[in-house]
Design a protein around this motif. Structure first.
Motif, PDB file in Angstrom:
ATOM      1  N   VAL A 188       2.837   7.049   2.940  1.00  0.00           N
ATOM      2  CA  VAL A 188       3.572   7.883   1.982  1.00  0.00           C
ATOM      3  C   VAL A 188       3.139   9.341   2.137  1.00  0.00           C
ATOM      4  O   VAL A 188       2.070   9.620   2.683  1.00  0.00           O
ATOM      5  CB  VAL A 188       3.363   7.401   0.523  1.00  0.00           C
ATOM      6  CG1 VAL A 188       3.946   6.016   0.310  1.00  0.00           C
ATOM      7  CG2 VAL A 188       1.890   7.428   0.137  1.00  0.00           C
ATOM      8  N   LEU A 219      14.474   3.805   6.366  1.00  0.00           N
ATOM      9  CA  LEU A 219      13.652   4.897   5.831  1.00  0.00           C
ATOM     10  C   LEU A 219      14.488   5.658   4.805  1.00  0.00           C
ATOM     11  O   LEU A 219      15.703   5.783   4.984  1.00  0.00           O
ATOM     12  CB  LEU A 219      13.293   5.887   6.936  1.00  0.00           C
ATOM     13  CG  LEU A 219      12.474   5.401   8.124  1.00  0.00           C
ATOM     14  CD1 LEU A 219      12.514   6.434   9.242  1.00  0.00           C
ATOM     15  CD2 LEU A 219      11.044   5.142   7.693  1.00  0.00           C
ATOM     16  N   CYS A 275       8.993   7.710   3.294  1.00  0.00           N
ATOM     17  CA  CYS A 275       8.040   6.596   3.313  1.00  0.00           C
ATOM     18  C   CYS A 275       8.229   5.839   4.622  1.00  0.00           C
ATOM     19  O   CYS A 275       9.369   5.485   4.954  1.00  0.00           O
ATOM     20  CB  CYS A 275       8.305   5.617   2.162  1.00  0.00           C
ATOM     21  SG  CYS A 275       7.986   6.283   0.535  1.00  0.00           S
ATOM     22  N   ILE A 276       7.150   5.546   5.321  1.00  0.00           N
ATOM     23  CA  ILE A 276       7.239   4.848   6.605  1.00  0.00           C
ATOM     24  C   ILE A 276       6.559   3.479   6.474  1.00  0.00           C
ATOM     25  O   ILE A 276       5.338   3.417   6.305  1.00  0.00           O
ATOM     26  CB  ILE A 276       6.564   5.669   7.722  1.00  0.00           C
ATOM     27  CG1 ILE A 276       7.145   7.088   7.776  1.00  0.00           C
ATOM     28  CG2 ILE A 276       6.708   4.961   9.069  1.00  0.00           C
ATOM     29  CD1 ILE A 276       6.457   8.000   8.783  1.00  0.00           C
ATOM     30  N   PRO A 277       7.346   2.394   6.551  1.00  0.00           N
ATOM     31  CA  PRO A 277       6.766   1.067   6.322  1.00  0.00           C
ATOM     32  C   PRO A 277       6.131   0.486   7.587  1.00  0.00           C
ATOM     33  O   PRO A 277       6.393  -0.670   7.940  1.00  0.00           O
ATOM     34  CB  PRO A 277       7.968   0.245   5.858  1.00  0.00           C
ATOM     35  CG  PRO A 277       9.114   0.828   6.620  1.00  0.00           C
ATOM     36  CD  PRO A 277       8.798   2.309   6.759  1.00  0.00           C
ATOM     37  N   GLN A 278       5.358   1.276   8.250  1.00  0.00           N
ATOM     38  CA  GLN A 278       4.636   0.785   9.433  1.00  0.00           C
ATOM     39  C   GLN A 278       3.370   1.602   9.630  1.00  0.00           C
ATOM     40  O   GLN A 278       3.423   2.819   9.761  1.00  0.00           O
ATOM     41  CB  GLN A 278       5.501   0.906  10.701  1.00  0.00           C
ATOM     42  CG  GLN A 278       4.744   0.452  11.947  1.00  0.00           C
ATOM     43  CD  GLN A 278       5.504   0.622  13.256  1.00  0.00           C
ATOM     44  OE1 GLN A 278       6.563   1.248  13.291  1.00  0.00           O
ATOM     45  NE2 GLN A 278       4.971   0.065  14.314  1.00  0.00           N
ATOM     46  N   THR A 285       1.758  -5.446   2.795  1.00  0.00           N
ATOM     47  CA  THR A 285       2.782  -4.531   3.314  1.00  0.00           C
ATOM     48  C   THR A 285       2.153  -3.138   3.309  1.00  0.00           C
ATOM     49  O   THR A 285       1.826  -2.620   2.244  1.00  0.00           O
ATOM     50  CB  THR A 285       4.040  -4.539   2.423  1.00  0.00           C
ATOM     51  OG1 THR A 285       4.540  -5.877   2.341  1.00  0.00           O
ATOM     52  CG2 THR A 285       5.129  -3.628   3.008  1.00  0.00           C
ATOM     53  N   THR A 305       0.821  -1.210   0.000  1.00  0.00           N
ATOM     54  CA  THR A 305       0.000   0.000   0.000  1.00  0.00           C
ATOM     55  C   THR A 305       0.855   1.261   0.000  1.00  0.00           C
ATOM     56  O   THR A 305       2.024   1.250   0.397  1.00  0.00           O
ATOM     57  CB  THR A 305      -0.937   0.061   1.226  1.00  0.00           C
ATOM     58  OG1 THR A 305      -0.158   0.298   2.405  1.00  0.00           O
ATOM     59  CG2 THR A 305      -1.731  -1.222   1.383  1.00  0.00           C
ATOM     60  N   TYR A 306       0.232   2.338  -0.467  1.00  0.00           N
ATOM     61  CA  TYR A 306       0.806   3.677  -0.492  1.00  0.00           C
ATOM     62  C   TYR A 306      -0.258   4.541   0.171  1.00  0.00           C
ATOM     63  O   TYR A 306      -1.124   5.091  -0.506  1.00  0.00           O
ATOM     64  CB  TYR A 306       1.063   4.113  -1.944  1.00  0.00           C
ATOM     65  CG  TYR A 306       1.988   3.198  -2.737  1.00  0.00           C
ATOM     66  CD1 TYR A 306       1.615   1.907  -3.087  1.00  0.00           C
ATOM     67  CD2 TYR A 306       3.257   3.638  -3.130  1.00  0.00           C
ATOM     68  CE1 TYR A 306       2.461   1.082  -3.807  1.00  0.00           C
ATOM     69  CE2 TYR A 306       4.116   2.811  -3.856  1.00  0.00           C
ATOM     70  CZ  TYR A 306       3.708   1.532  -4.194  1.00  0.00           C
ATOM     71  OH  TYR A 306       4.547   0.720  -4.909  1.00  0.00           O
ATOM     72  N   VAL A 317       2.297   0.804   3.961  1.00  0.00           N
ATOM     73  CA  VAL A 317       3.316   1.855   3.974  1.00  0.00           C
ATOM     74  C   VAL A 317       2.633   3.233   3.926  1.00  0.00           C
ATOM     75  O   VAL A 317       1.734   3.465   3.115  1.00  0.00           O
ATOM     76  CB  VAL A 317       4.266   1.707   2.770  1.00  0.00           C
ATOM     77  CG1 VAL A 317       5.335   2.791   2.774  1.00  0.00           C
ATOM     78  CG2 VAL A 317       4.895   0.317   2.764  1.00  0.00           C
ATOM     79  N   TYR A 327       8.940   2.238  -4.410  1.00  0.00           N
ATOM     80  CA  TYR A 327       8.592   3.571  -3.935  1.00  0.00           C
ATOM     81  C   TYR A 327       9.805   4.414  -4.316  1.00  0.00           C
ATOM     82  O   TYR A 327      10.746   4.552  -3.541  1.00  0.00           O
ATOM     83  CB  TYR A 327       8.383   3.560  -2.421  1.00  0.00           C
ATOM     84  CG  TYR A 327       7.291   2.607  -1.944  1.00  0.00           C
ATOM     85  CD1 TYR A 327       7.423   1.224  -2.054  1.00  0.00           C
ATOM     86  CD2 TYR A 327       6.122   3.087  -1.370  1.00  0.00           C
ATOM     87  CE1 TYR A 327       6.421   0.367  -1.624  1.00  0.00           C
ATOM     88  CE2 TYR A 327       5.119   2.232  -0.930  1.00  0.00           C
ATOM     89  CZ  TYR A 327       5.277   0.872  -1.060  1.00  0.00           C
ATOM     90  OH  TYR A 327       4.282   0.023  -0.626  1.00  0.00           O
ATOM     91  N   ARG A 375      10.100 -10.855   7.312  1.00  0.00           N
ATOM     92  CA  ARG A 375       9.051 -11.695   7.899  1.00  0.00           C
ATOM     93  C   ARG A 375       8.651 -12.792   6.932  1.00  0.00           C
ATOM     94  O   ARG A 375       8.922 -12.698   5.730  1.00  0.00           O
ATOM     95  CB  ARG A 375       7.845 -10.821   8.262  1.00  0.00           C
ATOM     96  CG  ARG A 375       7.214 -10.115   7.081  1.00  0.00           C
ATOM     97  CD  ARG A 375       6.421  -8.887   7.514  1.00  0.00           C
ATOM     98  NE  ARG A 375       5.531  -8.434   6.454  1.00  0.00           N
ATOM     99  CZ  ARG A 375       5.899  -7.610   5.468  1.00  0.00           C
ATOM    100  NH1 ARG A 375       7.135  -7.160   5.371  1.00  0.00           N
ATOM    101  NH2 ARG A 375       5.016  -7.249   4.551  1.00  0.00           N
TER     102      ARG A 375
END
Lengths: 334, 334
Positions: A235, B281, A194-197, A231, A153-154, A233, B154, B297
């Motif tokens: 943005v 990041l 971009c934050i992957p959480q 996943t 996802t974005y 993320v 990304y 994971r």
């Protein structure tokens, strides 16, 4: 037609859009009430040209209403909505708290309307990133059974509430003028990053947001065999979630067949002309109630695979619009 | 040690970083020359404290040099680099033009160094989004054979050159102050938006950028059986590409084993502590020569699957650093 609709959380990011939609769509109800926390209670708002005073949300505020549309944080939904059910209201909840509970319906009107009509208690509206994905999956699932989904996802900052987007814009301004900014809605800077959480860790290295995309999908489609690897993320986009989706179906679906299935399905619009750089973008889908699909193509790594790009306004179809549509569905079947 | 290194495209986005790296890493050469188009020729630059005049790139400019490091657009690489090979130079090319040509080596020094040492002609440095992915795949491939990769990118605006990032920052400023901005490097606004297209349509609904991630991966790993399904997306980040990667291997690799494989591999650094919100990041990997991996994971949709998040500085390891490292490898084996 409903007699008296209670809009709970009327002043929040989603609640504001619920109000606008109820006006725009001329929602079938005689009266409307607006409820919020003690902090907002007593303030005025205008709805359909009339002034309303916001009432305080309490456990005994629901008498006299027959429909509740609630857009609140999870803990508020947990505490107050059972009282609304006890008071005899139909209850539509946009929070995450009730969705996966036994006996709670989880509904996208285009996908599983009957679950809303059969519901005895709370009807939950799914997580924003789930709603747009499942709406896209449904016609494929009906045609060829979805076995596995891999989705990245974005996701827009508006999903983190009003403060999320304030952080994006204020943080971006500060960055561009070389100033410091302290982020309030995010653990890391979101401006130009971009934050992957999204959400905390839930299980097996996946976040709560990611596992919603697995479990809610199974519940809405009524099929626990569907595998989903998400996943999620964040943005630096203010509004509209985008998703890169790869689906494996029991039999192959050609891009042409997929396009026809999507185009024939309510709530979906296809924008797909890569040679002319036409595909859904957050900037062009903002403010729409539809789910947009483009970049439809064969998964070149799997004969039974299909890949596409999916964008939708996370505050509208991902939240407010879906809830209001559930209300319209209930009204038609009163 | 090389006698005379010609840095071609010395004034471009990547060429500037090549120069900085040659200084920083004390590149083993006696002399350096800097070449660019007629437009920049004649201007001065300082390198290792000495002033140099930029020379014009011509077909007969390579005499006297024994190594060429070129960072130019594809058409310039096509036109001029064969002359450098004919002049007896080792040639390292960062453009896309030569990578997939028969007889051209495509090299990531940590992955396939021997291909650089065996090369008779041009040695190409891979596409930025490919390099970081293949570096991450290599230890998994060695341990358990990679069969299939599904990747969503990304990608930062610096990948579209200096104008790409100018568009991002100027477009964001304009957006934030309610003004119009005409984008030069992108077909759609990139400020606060995601664009699911990098490069033109190439085949089967995939873009040129996406198919580079398939074909270059196969060439570098020397394995045409590897399946790759890429979705390449431009995001409003100035520098550092991020990738959401799901890999299927011939035998299962546990997250623990993957972590150990990544940590033991040169050029990779693991940052992976989700409960403490630690993962790579763009903002923290900017300016580094490494490839960063986190969110490691199990793929919960496939017993032989593994998912992770990968970030790297696309101008450094994705371009300049990789080229300079190839040069260092050649220097050691002169």
């Amino acid at each position: 037609m409903f007699k008296n609709v209670a809009v709970v959380g009327a002043t929040g990011a989603v609640g504001q859009i619920v109000r606008r939609l109820l006006e725009e769509r001329n929602f079938p109800a005689e009266k409307f009430r607006f409820l919020a926390s003690a902090r907002s209670a007593g303030t005025k708002l205008t709805f359909k040209g009339e002034e309303h005073t916001i009432e305080e949300l309490t456990k005994d505020c629901f008498a006299g209403s027959d429909l509740v549309i609630a857009s609140t944080p999870d803990d508020i939904a947990q505490e107050y909505l059972p009282s609304a059910v006890e008071a005899g209201c139909k209850v539509i909840d946009e929070s995450g708290y009730w969705r996966m509970k036994e006996g709670v319906a989880l509904v996208i009107p285009e996908v599983n309307p009957q679950d809303a009509l059969d519901a005895k208690g709370i009807i939950a509206s799914p997580n924003c990133s789930t709603t747009q994905m499942v709406l896209a999956l449904k016609p494929l699932h009906d045609a060829a059974k979805v076995k596995r989904v891999i989705v990245s996802t974005y996701q827009a900052t508006s999903g983190a509430g009003v403060q999320g987007t304030a952080d994006l814009f204020d943080g971006s301004k500060a960055f561009l003028s070389g100033e410091k900014y302290e982020y309030k809605a995010f653990t890391h800077p979101i401006a130009f990053n971009c934050i992957p959480q999204i959400g905390g860790e839930k299980a097996d290295g996946y976040t709560s947001e990611e596992l919603k995309m697995l479990y809610e999908t199974r519940k809405i489609l009524g099929d626990d065999s569907i595998l989903v690897n998400p996943t999620a993320v964040r943005v630096p986009v203010a509004n509209c979630h985008s998703e890169s989706i790869t689906v494996e179906t029991e039999r192959p679906i050609s891009p042409q067949e997929a396009r026809e299935l999507f185009e024939a399905f309510p709530g979906i619009q296809v924008i797909d002309d890569l040679p002319n750089s036409a595909y859904p973008l957050p900037s062009t889908c903002d403010g729409s109630d539809l789910v947009y699909i483009g970049r439809i193509r064969k998964d070149i790594s799997n004969p039974n695979g299909l890949s596409f790009w999916c964008v939708s306004d996370n505050l509208r179809k991902g939240a407010a619009t879906n809830a209001v549509q559930i209300g319209e569905l209930l009204a038609k079947n009163l």
